[in-house]
Scaffold this motif. Structure first.
Motif, PDB file in Angstrom:
ATOM      1  N   LEU A  41      -7.855  -3.635   2.995  1.00  0.00           N
ATOM      2  CA  LEU A  41      -7.381  -4.887   2.393  1.00  0.00           C
ATOM      3  C   LEU A  41      -8.541  -5.717   1.864  1.00  0.00           C
ATOM      4  O   LEU A  41      -8.468  -6.296   0.768  1.00  0.00           O
ATOM      5  CB  LEU A  41      -6.574  -5.678   3.425  1.00  0.00           C
ATOM      6  CG  LEU A  41      -5.243  -5.047   3.833  1.00  0.00           C
ATOM      7  CD1 LEU A  41      -4.651  -5.764   5.031  1.00  0.00           C
ATOM      8  CD2 LEU A  41      -4.257  -5.055   2.670  1.00  0.00           C
ATOM      9  N   LYS A  42      -9.619  -5.767   2.634  1.00  0.00           N
ATOM     10  CA  LYS A  42     -10.805  -6.513   2.183  1.00  0.00           C
ATOM     11  C   LYS A  42     -11.358  -5.904   0.894  1.00  0.00           C
ATOM     12  O   LYS A  42     -11.718  -6.614  -0.045  1.00  0.00           O
ATOM     13  CB  LYS A  42     -11.872  -6.497   3.284  1.00  0.00           C
ATOM     14  CG  LYS A  42     -13.065  -7.414   2.997  1.00  0.00           C
ATOM     15  CD  LYS A  42     -14.141  -7.240   4.061  1.00  0.00           C
ATOM     16  CE  LYS A  42     -13.637  -7.637   5.442  1.00  0.00           C
ATOM     17  NZ  LYS A  42     -13.416  -9.097   5.562  1.00  0.00           N
ATOM     18  N   ARG A  43     -11.380  -4.589   0.843  1.00  0.00           N
ATOM     19  CA  ARG A  43     -11.888  -3.902  -0.343  1.00  0.00           C
ATOM     20  C   ARG A  43     -10.963  -4.146  -1.546  1.00  0.00           C
ATOM     21  O   ARG A  43     -11.446  -4.297  -2.676  1.00  0.00           O
ATOM     22  CB  ARG A  43     -11.994  -2.402  -0.057  1.00  0.00           C
ATOM     23  CG  ARG A  43     -12.511  -1.581  -1.227  1.00  0.00           C
ATOM     24  CD  ARG A  43     -14.015  -1.647  -1.359  1.00  0.00           C
ATOM     25  NE  ARG A  43     -14.648  -1.063  -0.192  1.00  0.00           N
ATOM     26  CZ  ARG A  43     -14.809   0.261  -0.006  1.00  0.00           C
ATOM     27  NH1 ARG A  43     -14.362   1.117  -0.913  1.00  0.00           N
ATOM     28  NH2 ARG A  43     -15.421   0.708   1.074  1.00  0.00           N
ATOM     29  N   ILE A  44      -9.679  -4.182  -1.323  1.00  0.00           N
ATOM     30  CA  ILE A  44      -8.728  -4.455  -2.421  1.00  0.00           C
ATOM     31  C   ILE A  44      -8.988  -5.831  -3.011  1.00  0.00           C
ATOM     32  O   ILE A  44      -9.012  -6.011  -4.240  1.00  0.00           O
ATOM     33  CB  ILE A  44      -7.279  -4.319  -1.922  1.00  0.00           C
ATOM     34  CG1 ILE A  44      -6.950  -2.855  -1.650  1.00  0.00           C
ATOM     35  CG2 ILE A  44      -6.292  -4.906  -2.943  1.00  0.00           C
ATOM     36  CD1 ILE A  44      -5.672  -2.648  -0.878  1.00  0.00           C
ATOM     37  N   VAL A 100      -2.940 -11.591   4.299  1.00  0.00           N
ATOM     38  CA  VAL A 100      -2.357 -10.421   4.962  1.00  0.00           C
ATOM     39  C   VAL A 100      -3.398  -9.762   5.867  1.00  0.00           C
ATOM     40  O   VAL A 100      -3.098  -9.351   6.989  1.00  0.00           O
ATOM     41  CB  VAL A 100      -1.831  -9.414   3.916  1.00  0.00           C
ATOM     42  CG1 VAL A 100      -1.398  -8.113   4.592  1.00  0.00           C
ATOM     43  CG2 VAL A 100      -0.662 -10.010   3.146  1.00  0.00           C
ATOM     44  N   GLU A 101      -4.628  -9.681   5.392  1.00  0.00           N
ATOM     45  CA  GLU A 101      -5.714  -9.125   6.211  1.00  0.00           C
ATOM     46  C   GLU A 101      -5.840  -9.878   7.535  1.00  0.00           C
ATOM     47  O   GLU A 101      -6.079  -9.269   8.590  1.00  0.00           O
ATOM     48  CB  GLU A 101      -7.030  -9.211   5.435  1.00  0.00           C
ATOM     49  CG  GLU A 101      -8.241  -8.745   6.202  1.00  0.00           C
ATOM     50  CD  GLU A 101      -9.541  -9.154   5.531  1.00  0.00           C
ATOM     51  OE1 GLU A 101     -10.586  -9.127   6.212  1.00  0.00           O
ATOM     52  OE2 GLU A 101      -9.519  -9.526   4.345  1.00  0.00           O
ATOM     53  N   ASN A 102      -5.678 -11.189   7.493  1.00  0.00           N
ATOM     54  CA  ASN A 102      -5.877 -12.016   8.684  1.00  0.00           C
ATOM     55  C   ASN A 102      -4.661 -12.090   9.599  1.00  0.00           C
ATOM     56  O   ASN A 102      -4.744 -12.662  10.696  1.00  0.00           O
ATOM     57  CB  ASN A 102      -6.287 -13.431   8.262  1.00  0.00           C
ATOM     58  CG  ASN A 102      -7.665 -13.458   7.622  1.00  0.00           C
ATOM     59  OD1 ASN A 102      -8.547 -12.692   7.989  1.00  0.00           O
ATOM     60  ND2 ASN A 102      -7.856 -14.331   6.637  1.00  0.00           N
ATOM     61  N   LEU A 103      -3.538 -11.534   9.169  1.00  0.00           N
ATOM     62  CA  LEU A 103      -2.355 -11.538  10.023  1.00  0.00           C
ATOM     63  C   LEU A 103      -2.523 -10.549  11.177  1.00  0.00           C
ATOM     64  O   LEU A 103      -3.220  -9.538  11.042  1.00  0.00           O
ATOM     65  CB  LEU A 103      -1.110 -11.149   9.214  1.00  0.00           C
ATOM     66  CG  LEU A 103      -0.574 -12.174   8.215  1.00  0.00           C
ATOM     67  CD1 LEU A 103       0.545 -11.552   7.383  1.00  0.00           C
ATOM     68  CD2 LEU A 103      -0.060 -13.412   8.937  1.00  0.00           C
ATOM     69  N   PRO A 104      -1.899 -10.820  12.320  1.00  0.00           N
ATOM     70  CA  PRO A 104      -1.938  -9.842  13.419  1.00  0.00           C
ATOM     71  C   PRO A 104      -1.294  -8.530  12.983  1.00  0.00           C
ATOM     72  O   PRO A 104      -0.333  -8.530  12.207  1.00  0.00           O
ATOM     73  CB  PRO A 104      -1.110 -10.527  14.523  1.00  0.00           C
ATOM     74  CG  PRO A 104      -1.080 -11.976  14.162  1.00  0.00           C
ATOM     75  CD  PRO A 104      -1.145 -12.044  12.675  1.00  0.00           C
ATOM     76  N   ILE A 146       3.304  -6.534  -2.243  1.00  0.00           N
ATOM     77  CA  ILE A 146       4.002  -5.546  -1.424  1.00  0.00           C
ATOM     78  C   ILE A 146       3.079  -4.401  -1.033  1.00  0.00           C
ATOM     79  O   ILE A 146       3.172  -3.870   0.079  1.00  0.00           O
ATOM     80  CB  ILE A 146       5.257  -5.035  -2.144  1.00  0.00           C
ATOM     81  CG1 ILE A 146       6.243  -6.196  -2.327  1.00  0.00           C
ATOM     82  CG2 ILE A 146       5.902  -3.893  -1.377  1.00  0.00           C
ATOM     83  CD1 ILE A 146       7.563  -5.831  -2.925  1.00  0.00           C
ATOM     84  N   GLY A 147       2.168  -4.042  -1.923  1.00  0.00           N
ATOM     85  CA  GLY A 147       1.215  -2.988  -1.569  1.00  0.00           C
ATOM     86  C   GLY A 147       0.404  -3.342  -0.338  1.00  0.00           C
ATOM     87  O   GLY A 147       0.220  -2.518   0.564  1.00  0.00           O
ATOM     88  N   THR A 148      -0.071  -4.583  -0.270  1.00  0.00           N
ATOM     89  CA  THR A 148      -0.886  -4.986   0.879  1.00  0.00           C
ATOM     90  C   THR A 148      -0.058  -5.132   2.149  1.00  0.00           C
ATOM     91  O   THR A 148      -0.518  -4.780   3.241  1.00  0.00           O
ATOM     92  CB  THR A 148      -1.630  -6.300   0.578  1.00  0.00           C
ATOM     93  OG1 THR A 148      -0.683  -7.315   0.164  1.00  0.00           O
ATOM     94  CG2 THR A 148      -2.660  -6.105  -0.522  1.00  0.00           C
ATOM     95  N   LEU A 149       1.161  -5.627   2.011  1.00  0.00           N
ATOM     96  CA  LEU A 149       2.030  -5.717   3.190  1.00  0.00           C
ATOM     97  C   LEU A 149       2.359  -4.324   3.726  1.00  0.00           C
ATOM     98  O   LEU A 149       2.423  -4.117   4.949  1.00  0.00           O
ATOM     99  CB  LEU A 149       3.316  -6.464   2.841  1.00  0.00           C
ATOM    100  CG  LEU A 149       3.198  -7.983   2.678  1.00  0.00           C
ATOM    101  CD1 LEU A 149       4.483  -8.564   2.119  1.00  0.00           C
ATOM    102  CD2 LEU A 149       2.863  -8.654   4.011  1.00  0.00           C
ATOM    103  N   ALA A 150       2.577  -3.378   2.822  1.00  0.00           N
ATOM    104  CA  ALA A 150       2.859  -2.006   3.255  1.00  0.00           C
ATOM    105  C   ALA A 150       1.665  -1.429   4.004  1.00  0.00           C
ATOM    106  O   ALA A 150       1.823  -0.793   5.052  1.00  0.00           O
ATOM    107  CB  ALA A 150       3.207  -1.141   2.044  1.00  0.00           C
ATOM    108  N   ILE A 151       0.476  -1.659   3.494  1.00  0.00           N
ATOM    109  CA  ILE A 151      -0.731  -1.146   4.160  1.00  0.00           C
ATOM    110  C   ILE A 151      -0.860  -1.742   5.555  1.00  0.00           C
ATOM    111  O   ILE A 151      -1.081  -1.027   6.536  1.00  0.00           O
ATOM    112  CB  ILE A 151      -1.976  -1.471   3.306  1.00  0.00           C
ATOM    113  CG1 ILE A 151      -1.964  -0.649   2.019  1.00  0.00           C
ATOM    114  CG2 ILE A 151      -3.261  -1.201   4.100  1.00  0.00           C
ATOM    115  CD1 ILE A 151      -2.939  -1.141   0.974  1.00  0.00           C
ATOM    116  N   LYS A 152      -0.718  -3.046   5.669  1.00  0.00           N
ATOM    117  CA  LYS A 152      -0.891  -3.708   6.969  1.00  0.00           C
ATOM    118  C   LYS A 152       0.142  -3.235   7.980  1.00  0.00           C
ATOM    119  O   LYS A 152      -0.140  -3.124   9.184  1.00  0.00           O
ATOM    120  CB  LYS A 152      -0.790  -5.232   6.787  1.00  0.00           C
ATOM    121  CG  LYS A 152      -1.107  -6.027   8.047  1.00  0.00           C
ATOM    122  CD  LYS A 152      -2.602  -6.010   8.374  1.00  0.00           C
ATOM    123  CE  LYS A 152      -2.917  -6.800   9.621  1.00  0.00           C
ATOM    124  NZ  LYS A 152      -4.097  -7.628   9.503  1.00  0.00           N
TER     125      LYS A 152
END
Length: 465
Positions: A41-44, A100-104, A146-152
């Motif tokens: 996520l950070k890289r994205i 999203v990165e910072n969410l649990p 949605i891409g980032t939420l799916a990854i997380k």
């Protein structure tokens, strides 16, 4: 110069290969650690920033023809506005990735723990859904949201956006894929382009675990009618605000102005004002006068029209038969007088879309009645409809707004992409060992899933501390 056109058979085989790769990616990302997902996520976010100029140039190639259609009167300005990534909107997209990165991490959480019997422990554990397909219109940033939420949440996702945003979608997806490179399989987040692919995907109920429809009523209705896959979505955003007899006028002015004017193209924008008949004169007239300066046209029932015309208010017309069932997404508001909160509730439950509705009152009993009885995903007291948003709810981003009565409702974030599975840890037990006439008894002892000792036993596959 000739153009190669794929045969239907070849195109279908290519889609099957894409879906197969996505399913294989599911097994990898489901087991990915929190650190691995956050690194991706950070890289994205970094790749989005690095490619900002390129992405906005691609976006311009989508918005320019849309704006030409607006000028010709063939496209609603609200729809063209949804395409635009310029200004603060791009910054919000990047901020959403960091949020999203910072969410649990929602995966692997112990929800329920029960000792069924000695050395037989049952655990309910949060887990990814699997392969999700998202079909959406207009908003290119959905690829990132949605891409980032799916990854997380440990899911793979296949995205299909509208052709009107094709250049933007491709540029955003390329940045996302670059962010995944070397960290997680690129097949975790895939983009398809053709309508024919959608028709095939809708048939893949054995491969696709969830469909999300984000767009107009026609899109969502089509998806629901043509698949056996579970669908999350909403048909309309017919959001109403009820002005009670004791509403604070300055609050009402601010809330209604923000609900309508901050972004009329949004599904959480205000479309209907219901006003208690006791305060038509004291509240509705100043609201209409103020909103009229923004060029809003008011579609009024007979009592409100008569009073507003007598007060020389501009841009007031008689409401048509369908105005209270219309998502205008433009400079129009339907207006109706009601006798009390019960009539307001009845109107909203019949004419509304179960999206977001507001009550403006200083009376807590009226507020409670409204919040309990309005059958919508989001019900607000003295606050703008525009708060109905995953980012504003602290969800990081959202996969969409759901008016379903399923596991996900309202602005849907990570929790909408998470389900659970049961883990049973035993030592060779069989069912014949337990129950009436057997030599062992069930204990069914609840254990605290938040207790450190319980969590240690679960994670270490142990039965005692």
């Amino acid at each position: 110069m000739s153009t190669t056109v794929q045969s239907p058979t070849a195109a279908a085989e290519e889609l099957r290969n894409l879906v197969r790769a996505a399913k294989e990616a599911c097994t990898v990302i489901q087991a990915a650690s929190t650190d691995t997902k956050n690194t991706a996520l950070k890289r994205i976010a970094e790749r989005l920033e690095a490619k900002k100029t390129e992405i906005l140039a691609a976006n311009k190639r989508d918005t320019e023809p849309a704006n030409e259609q607006v000028a010709q009167g063939t496209l609603n300005p609200a729809l063209a506005k949804r395409l635009d990534l310029s200004g603060t909107k791009f910054d919000k997209v990047v901020a959403g990735v960091h949020a999203v990165e910072n969410l649990p991490d929602p995966i692997g959480k112990l929800e329920i723990a029960t000792q069924l019997a000695e050395d037989l422990n049952l655990y309910r554990v949060s887990s990814p859904l699997g392969l999700v397909c998202v079909i959406f219109e207009s908003r290119p940033e959905v690829v990132i949201d949605i891409g980032t939420l799916a990854i997380k949440s440990g899911n793979a996702v296949i995205l299909k956006g509208g052709k009107e945003a094709g250049n933007s979608l491709k540029a955003l997806h390329e940045a996302l894929q670059e962010g995944l490179d070397g960290i997680l399989p690129k097949a975790c987040v895939q983009l398809i382009q053709s309508r024919e692919d959608v028709a095939e995907l809708l048939k893949m109920d054995k491969e696709v675990d969830l469909l999300i429809a984000r767009g107009g009523k026609a899109l969502t209705s089509f998806v629901r009618a043509n698949t056996h896959i579970p669908v999350i979505g909403h048909l309309d955003g017919i959001c109403s605000t009820y002005i009670a007899e004791d509403a604070d006028l300055p609050k009402a002015l601010r809330v209604i102005e923000d609900s309508k004017m901050s972004y009329m193209a949004a599904c959480n924008a205000l479309e209907t004002i219901l006003v208690n008949q006791q305060v038509i004169g004291s509240h509705l007239i100043p609201i209409v006068e103020h909103m009229g300066t923004h060029g809003i046209t008011f579609h009024c029932d007979e009592p409100t029209l008569k009073l507003l015309q007598a007060a020389n208010c501009i841009n007031v017309i008689a409401a048509g038969p369908s105005d209270y069932d219309t998502e205008f997404l433009d400079k129009h508001l339907a207006v109706k007088a009601v006798a009390n909160v019960d009539e307001a509730i009845a109107h909203i439950n019949y004419h509304g879309s179960h999206h977001t509705d507001v009550v403006l009152t200083e009376n807590k009993e009226i507020a409670k009645r409204f919040l309990q009885q309005v059958d919508s995903a989001d019900v607000f007291w003295n606050a703008s409809t525009r708060f109905s948003d995953g980012f504003r709810f602290g969800l990081g981003a959202e996969i969409g707004i759901s008016t379903n009565k399923t596991h996900a409702r309202g602005p849907v974030g990570l929790e909408g992409l998470v389900i659970y599975k049961y883990h049973l840890h035993g030592k060779g037990q069989i069912t014949a060992d337990y129950g009436p006439g057997a030599h062992r008894d069930y204990l069914h002892t609840a254990m605290d899933p938040n207790d450190a000792a319980v969590q240690n036993r679960f994670h270490r596959l142990e039965f005692t501390e």
